[in-house]
Design a protein around this motif. Structure first.
Motif, PDB file in Angstrom:
ATOM      1  N   ILE A   1       0.835  -1.208   0.000  1.00 26.15           N
ATOM      2  CA  ILE A   1       0.000   0.000   0.000  1.00 26.15           C
ATOM      3  C   ILE A   1       0.865   1.252   0.000  1.00 26.15           C
ATOM      4  O   ILE A   1       0.599   2.217  -0.716  1.00 26.15           O
TER       5      ILE A   1
ATOM      6  N   LEU B   1       2.303   1.846  -3.465  1.00 18.83           N
ATOM      7  CA  LEU B   1       1.293   2.360  -4.394  1.00 18.83           C
ATOM      8  C   LEU B   1       1.002   3.836  -4.162  1.00 18.83           C
ATOM      9  O   LEU B   1       0.635   4.563  -5.095  1.00 18.83           O
ATOM     10  N   ARG B   2       1.144   4.285  -2.940  1.00 14.58           N
ATOM     11  CA  ARG B   2       0.884   5.688  -2.620  1.00 14.58           C
ATOM     12  C   ARG B   2       2.073   6.590  -2.947  1.00 14.58           C
ATOM     13  O   ARG B   2       1.918   7.805  -3.007  1.00 14.58           O
TER      14      ARG B   2
ATOM     15  N   THR C   1      -5.938  -5.820  -0.725  1.00  9.16           N
ATOM     16  CA  THR C   1      -6.660  -5.568  -1.973  1.00  9.16           C
ATOM     17  C   THR C   1      -7.907  -4.738  -1.721  1.00  9.16           C
ATOM     18  O   THR C   1      -8.220  -3.808  -2.472  1.00  9.16           O
TER      19      THR C   1
ATOM     20  N   ILE D   1      -6.753  -1.207  -1.163  1.00 16.76           N
ATOM     21  CA  ILE D   1      -6.227  -0.636  -2.408  1.00 16.76           C
ATOM     22  C   ILE D   1      -7.357  -0.233  -3.339  1.00 16.76           C
ATOM     23  O   ILE D   1      -7.313   0.815  -3.987  1.00 16.76           O
TER      24      ILE D   1
ATOM     25  N   ASN E   1      -7.470   2.893  -5.859  1.00 15.60           N
ATOM     26  CA  ASN E   1      -6.723   2.631  -7.083  1.00 15.60           C
ATOM     27  C   ASN E   1      -7.400   1.553  -7.939  1.00 15.60           C
ATOM     28  O   ASN E   1      -7.691   0.461  -7.434  1.00 15.60           O
TER      29      ASN E   1
END
Length: 231
Positions: free
Chosen positions: A38, A41-42, A64, A67, A71
């Motif tokens: 996470i 992804l950020r 998931t 997320i 996203n």
């Protein structure tokens, strides 16, 4: 080429997958638990996530789910479990595909390419004046903008959900069997596809229907398949 994030607490698996993906020209980013994934992804652009289910700190299912709040990128879940319940759970929380360990690395690479093709088509649209728009009642898809609206409000779909809805919207009133939907969207032979398609259909209904239990648009034709109702 695309940036691929691989998340698994087994570092050997991460390394092995990474080798195959790098040979295809992809940039590989590595994480070893859900929290780390996470954070990655950020902090940087990622085009696709491969994530294991069983991990410390934050497992793949909960990661998931979190997320998906932020996203829409394609997500492939890995797991040593092969039961349908685990596969359905992964799809329920927003995964686009599911691969059971042990797996053939070349098959995984093929699935990565397939998901990226769909995601790229979904995100690379250029607005044009004469857009391809499909409408029924208050539901509309602008396929040039890759935009879905319900009563004027934009609805966010994953690439798989979008492609299923687009297939049905382009063919309003026509009934598609589960196998036909699977083969059109996944571009492979439908084997035990019922649960996979049903999960995505339910997600679409939750996003486009006022009452998903009594759908106005996405109808089931019992024993035959699904269709978008002409209104």
């Amino acid at each position: 080429m695309a940036n691929i994030l691989i998340c698994d607490d087994d570092k050997d698996i991460v390394e092995a997958i990474g080798i195959y993906l790098e040979q295809e020209g992809y940039t590989v980013i590595k994480a070893y638990d859900g929290v780390e994934a996470i954070n990655v992804l950020r902090s940087q652009p990622v085009d696709l996530l491969i994530i294991d289910i069983m991990m410390p700190k934050l497992d793949g299912i909960r990661a998931t789910l979190k997320i998906r709040e932020e996203n829409p990128l394609p997500i492939i879940i890995l797991s040593a479990k092969s039961e349908d319940a685990d596969k359905i759970l992964g799809l329920n929380v927003g995964a686009d595909d599911y691969v059971t360990k042990p797996f053939n690395p070349l098959e995984l690479v093929a699935r990565v390419k397939s998901q990226l093709r769909r995601y790229t088509r979904l995100g690379a649209a250029i607005p044009v004046e004469n857009a391809h728009i499909y409408e029924t009642g208050g539901l509309s898809i602008n396929d040039d903008l890759k935009e879905v609206r319900v009563d004027g409000d934009v609805v966010k779909l994953t690439p798989i959900e979008y492609n299923i809805l687009l297939l049905l919207m382009k063919n309003q009133g026509r009934v598609f069997s589960i196998n036909q939907i699977y083969e059109n969207i996944w571009n492979e032979e439908a084997v035990a596809a019922d649960n996979t398609v049903a999960v995505h259909i339910r997600h679409i209904r939750e996003k486009i229907e006022i009452n998903p239990r009594e759908p106005r648009y996405l109808k089931v034709v019992w024993g035959l398949g699904y269709k978008i109702e002409k209104i």
